[in-house]
Design a protein around this motif. Structure first.
Motif, PDB file in Angstrom:
ATOM      1  N   PRO A   8      49.589  22.650  23.735  1.00  0.00           N
ATOM      2  CA  PRO A   8      48.297  23.025  23.157  1.00  0.00           C
ATOM      3  C   PRO A   8      48.091  22.373  21.803  1.00  0.00           C
ATOM      4  N   GLN A   9      46.886  21.918  21.588  1.00  0.00           N
ATOM      5  CA  GLN A   9      46.558  21.295  20.313  1.00  0.00           C
ATOM      6  C   GLN A   9      46.395  22.377  19.233  1.00  0.00           C
ATOM      7  N   PRO A  10      46.935  22.112  18.021  1.00  0.00           N
ATOM      8  CA  PRO A  10      46.769  23.102  16.953  1.00  0.00           C
ATOM      9  C   PRO A  10      45.306  23.246  16.555  1.00  0.00           C
ATOM     10  N   ALA A  11      44.947  24.439  16.178  1.00  0.00           N
ATOM     11  CA  ALA A  11      43.571  24.681  15.748  1.00  0.00           C
ATOM     12  C   ALA A  11      43.281  23.864  14.493  1.00  0.00           C
ATOM     13  N   PRO A  12      42.069  23.334  14.382  1.00  0.00           N
ATOM     14  CA  PRO A  12      41.739  22.545  13.189  1.00  0.00           C
ATOM     15  C   PRO A  12      41.821  23.408  11.924  1.00  0.00           C
ATOM     16  N   VAL A  13      42.261  22.783  10.849  1.00  0.00           N
ATOM     17  CA  VAL A  13      42.368  23.490   9.571  1.00  0.00           C
ATOM     18  C   VAL A  13      40.969  23.733   9.026  1.00  0.00           C
ATOM     19  N   ARG A  48      30.828  38.138  -2.392  1.00  0.00           N
ATOM     20  CA  ARG A  48      31.425  38.899  -1.286  1.00  0.00           C
ATOM     21  C   ARG A  48      31.236  38.166   0.036  1.00  0.00           C
ATOM     22  N   LYS A  49      30.058  37.573   0.223  1.00  0.00           N
ATOM     23  CA  LYS A  49      29.763  36.851   1.468  1.00  0.00           C
ATOM     24  C   LYS A  49      30.699  35.650   1.633  1.00  0.00           C
ATOM     25  N   VAL A  50      30.930  34.913   0.544  1.00  0.00           N
ATOM     26  CA  VAL A  50      31.819  33.750   0.593  1.00  0.00           C
ATOM     27  C   VAL A  50      33.243  34.184   0.888  1.00  0.00           C
ATOM     28  N   ARG A  51      33.681  35.231   0.226  1.00  0.00           N
ATOM     29  CA  ARG A  51      35.061  35.691   0.432  1.00  0.00           C
ATOM     30  C   ARG A  51      35.274  36.207   1.851  1.00  0.00           C
ATOM     31  N   ARG A  52      34.264  36.917   2.399  1.00  0.00           N
ATOM     32  CA  ARG A  52      34.377  37.388   3.782  1.00  0.00           C
ATOM     33  C   ARG A  52      34.469  36.216   4.748  1.00  0.00           C
ATOM     34  N   ALA A  53      33.658  35.182   4.513  1.00  0.00           N
ATOM     35  CA  ALA A  53      33.676  34.004   5.387  1.00  0.00           C
ATOM     36  C   ALA A  53      35.032  33.294   5.301  1.00  0.00           C
ATOM     37  N   ALA A  54      35.557  33.163   4.092  1.00  0.00           N
ATOM     38  CA  ALA A  54      36.858  32.501   3.919  1.00  0.00           C
ATOM     39  C   ALA A  54      37.963  33.294   4.614  1.00  0.00           C
ATOM     40  N   GLU A  55      37.883  34.612   4.508  1.00  0.00           N
ATOM     41  CA  GLU A  55      38.903  35.444   5.150  1.00  0.00           C
ATOM     42  C   GLU A  55      38.798  35.358   6.669  1.00  0.00           C
ATOM     43  N   GLU A  56      37.569  35.363   7.180  1.00  0.00           N
ATOM     44  CA  GLU A  56      37.373  35.293   8.634  1.00  0.00           C
ATOM     45  C   GLU A  56      37.909  33.982   9.201  1.00  0.00           C
ATOM     46  N   LEU A  57      37.735  32.896   8.461  1.00  0.00           N
ATOM     47  CA  LEU A  57      38.172  31.582   8.939  1.00  0.00           C
ATOM     48  C   LEU A  57      39.629  31.287   8.602  1.00  0.00           C
ATOM     49  N   GLY A  58      40.206  32.092   7.739  1.00  0.00           N
ATOM     50  CA  GLY A  58      41.576  31.823   7.303  1.00  0.00           C
ATOM     51  C   GLY A  58      41.661  30.659   6.342  1.00  0.00           C
ATOM     52  N   TYR A  59      40.585  30.460   5.558  1.00  0.00           N
ATOM     53  CA  TYR A  59      40.548  29.332   4.631  1.00  0.00           C
ATOM     54  C   TYR A  59      41.132  29.722   3.278  1.00  0.00           C
ATOM     55  N   VAL A  60      41.971  28.847   2.739  1.00  0.00           N
ATOM     56  CA  VAL A  60      42.460  29.010   1.365  1.00  0.00           C
ATOM     57  C   VAL A  60      42.261  27.683   0.648  1.00  0.00           C
ATOM     58  N   PRO A  61      41.925  27.712  -0.652  1.00  0.00           N
ATOM     59  CA  PRO A  61      41.731  26.453  -1.390  1.00  0.00           C
ATOM     60  C   PRO A  61      43.024  25.658  -1.452  1.00  0.00           C
ATOM     61  N   HIS A  62      42.894  24.355  -1.529  1.00  0.00           N
ATOM     62  CA  HIS A  62      44.045  23.456  -1.633  1.00  0.00           C
ATOM     63  C   HIS A  62      44.478  23.406  -3.098  1.00  0.00           C
ATOM     64  N   ALA A  63      45.666  23.917  -3.372  1.00  0.00           N
ATOM     65  CA  ALA A  63      46.111  24.033  -4.761  1.00  0.00           C
ATOM     66  C   ALA A  63      46.197  22.678  -5.445  1.00  0.00           C
ATOM     67  N   ALA A  64      46.726  21.681  -4.742  1.00  0.00           N
ATOM     68  CA  ALA A  64      46.886  20.367  -5.362  1.00  0.00           C
ATOM     69  C   ALA A  64      45.534  19.756  -5.703  1.00  0.00           C
ATOM     70  N   ALA A  65      44.574  19.887  -4.771  1.00  0.00           N
ATOM     71  CA  ALA A  65      43.243  19.331  -5.038  1.00  0.00           C
ATOM     72  C   ALA A  65      42.585  20.048  -6.205  1.00  0.00           C
ATOM     73  N   ARG A  66      42.728  21.360  -6.249  1.00  0.00           N
ATOM     74  CA  ARG A  66      42.146  22.117  -7.351  1.00  0.00           C
ATOM     75  C   ARG A  66      42.765  21.690  -8.681  1.00  0.00           C
ATOM     76  N   SER A  67      44.076  21.432  -8.663  1.00  0.00           N
ATOM     77  CA  SER A  67      44.760  21.018  -9.890  1.00  0.00           C
ATOM     78  C   SER A  67      44.260  19.656 -10.358  1.00  0.00           C
ATOM     79  N   LEU A  68      44.030  18.737  -9.389  1.00  0.00           N
ATOM     80  CA  LEU A  68      43.524  17.425  -9.764  1.00  0.00           C
ATOM     81  C   LEU A  68      42.151  17.519 -10.410  1.00  0.00           C
ATOM     82  N   ARG A  69      41.302  18.390  -9.866  1.00  0.00           N
ATOM     83  CA  ARG A  69      39.964  18.548 -10.442  1.00  0.00           C
ATOM     84  C   ARG A  69      40.035  19.147 -11.835  1.00  0.00           C
TER      85      ARG A  69
END
Length: 337
Positions: A8-13, A48-69
């Motif tokens: 099975p193919q892994p689910a897209p990130v 709240r809407k953004v956080r709910r959407a992120a939680e539903e999708l299992g999204y977390v920010p990329h720490a390295a990318a955030r650090s570069l910015r």
């Protein structure tokens, strides 16, 4: 010959664009909300809407990318101590970590056992922390501090008996603890005082200055008494107590004091009639003993206070005083002295 089924193919990130579509906002809004940007006003319902959407999708920010910015990480590196520092200091460090997390820092504990100052500084620098809080277990030099700052650390904070050039030194003068204990015993009429020196590796960071502080008190004849934190070691010391010619003991801290006091009582010695016993840290259990344990009450800053100091050092390094004294001590007389 059967064909093997494809794995099975892994689910897209999930990406911030996925979160933006689900929440019905722009990617910029997602970034502002999930990175806790203070410069942009976002309504609470949108957050709240953004956080709910992120939680539903299992999204977390990329720490390295955030650090570069941002140009730096939000990591506060706390080298893990192997020293059994006791309940008082453990509670203080736990509170510090919670307080730093509330300020949106990521606390990373780093196992540094066996590393020299140069090795530790290079290993810590690889993580690009925005701040390092060294508990003094590893001796840092001005060169080590410079290594960390070249790697992006805006603040290097040391906690220990002495300061380090280039670092913000939070000096915890343990000699005051020993001096307060010995002075109390001298005031109670005791002159021949034993001072327990724990045999556990690493505790010399605390025990050596406490012994020196006790020796600085006029009128006190001090004898160092090596003892491990075990019933057997305490019993061995108690068994030869009568031959030592001592009439009091400062037992390093409340835990060692309680261990030794039990052994002295088992040897038939009266407390405080034959031996006055003094601890340090003012643990609750010491007040529940009979006789109640005299102690040195140590006042430490709150974790909130130190976390705010770290935050100020990160934001405005030049505004922070290079040395601050963080400890005060007062003797508390109870029944054991």
């Amino acid at each position: 010959m059967s064909q093997s089924s494809k794995p099975p193919q892994p689910a897209p990130v999930p990406t911030s664009a996925d979160v933006a579509r689900l929440a019905g906002v722009s990617r910029a809004t997602v970034s502002y909300v999930l990175n806790n940007a203070e410069a942009v006003r976002i309504s609470e319902p949108t957050r709240r809407k953004v956080r709910r959407a992120a939680e539903e999708l299992g999204y977390v920010p990329h720490a390295a990318a955030r650090s570069l910015r941002a140009g730096h990480t939000r990591i506060v590196l706390l080298p893990t101590s192997h020293v059994p520092i006791g309940p008082l200091y453990s509670a203080f460090l736990n509170e510090l970590q919670w307080s730093l997390r509330r300020l949106d820092y990521t606390v990373v504990q780093y196992g540094s056992l066996g590393l020299s100052g140069d090795e530790a500084a290079r290993a810590w620098a690889e993580l690009r922390p925005v701040a390092v809080i060294s508990l003094g277990e590893i001796t840092l030099s001005a060169h080590n501090v410079a290594t960390l700052k070249r790697a992006g650390a805006r603040a290097v904070i040391t906690m220990g008996p002495v300061g380090v050039p280039g670092a913000h030194a939070l000096v915890m003068d343990q000699s005051e603890v020993g001096a307060r204990a010995a002075a109390h015993l001298v005031e109670r009429g005791h002159r021949r005082i034993g001072v327990v020196v724990p045999q556990e590796e690493g505790l010399e960071l605390f025990s050596t200055p406490r012994l020196e502080g006790a020796r600085s008190v006029a009128g006190a004849g001090i004898e160092a008494l090596p003892m491990a934190y075990s019933e057997e070691s305490a019993a061995a010391l108690a068994a030869r107590w009568r031959s030592l010619g001592l009439d009091a003991v400062f037992a390093y801290n409340d835990e060692y004091a309680m261990l030794l006091m039990r052994a002295l009582l088992d040897e038939g010695l009266r407390i405080p009639g034959d031996v006055a016993v003094m601890g340090a840290d003012d643990l609750l259990i010491g007040r529940l003993l009979r006789p109640r344990l005299s102690t040195v009450q140590i006042e430490l800053p709150t974790g909130d206070h130190l976390a705010e100091l770290v935050d100020r050092a990160v934001r405005e390094p030049s505004e922070i005083t290079q040395r601050q004294d963080l400890i005060s001590a007062v003797a508390v007389r109870r029944e054991s002295t």
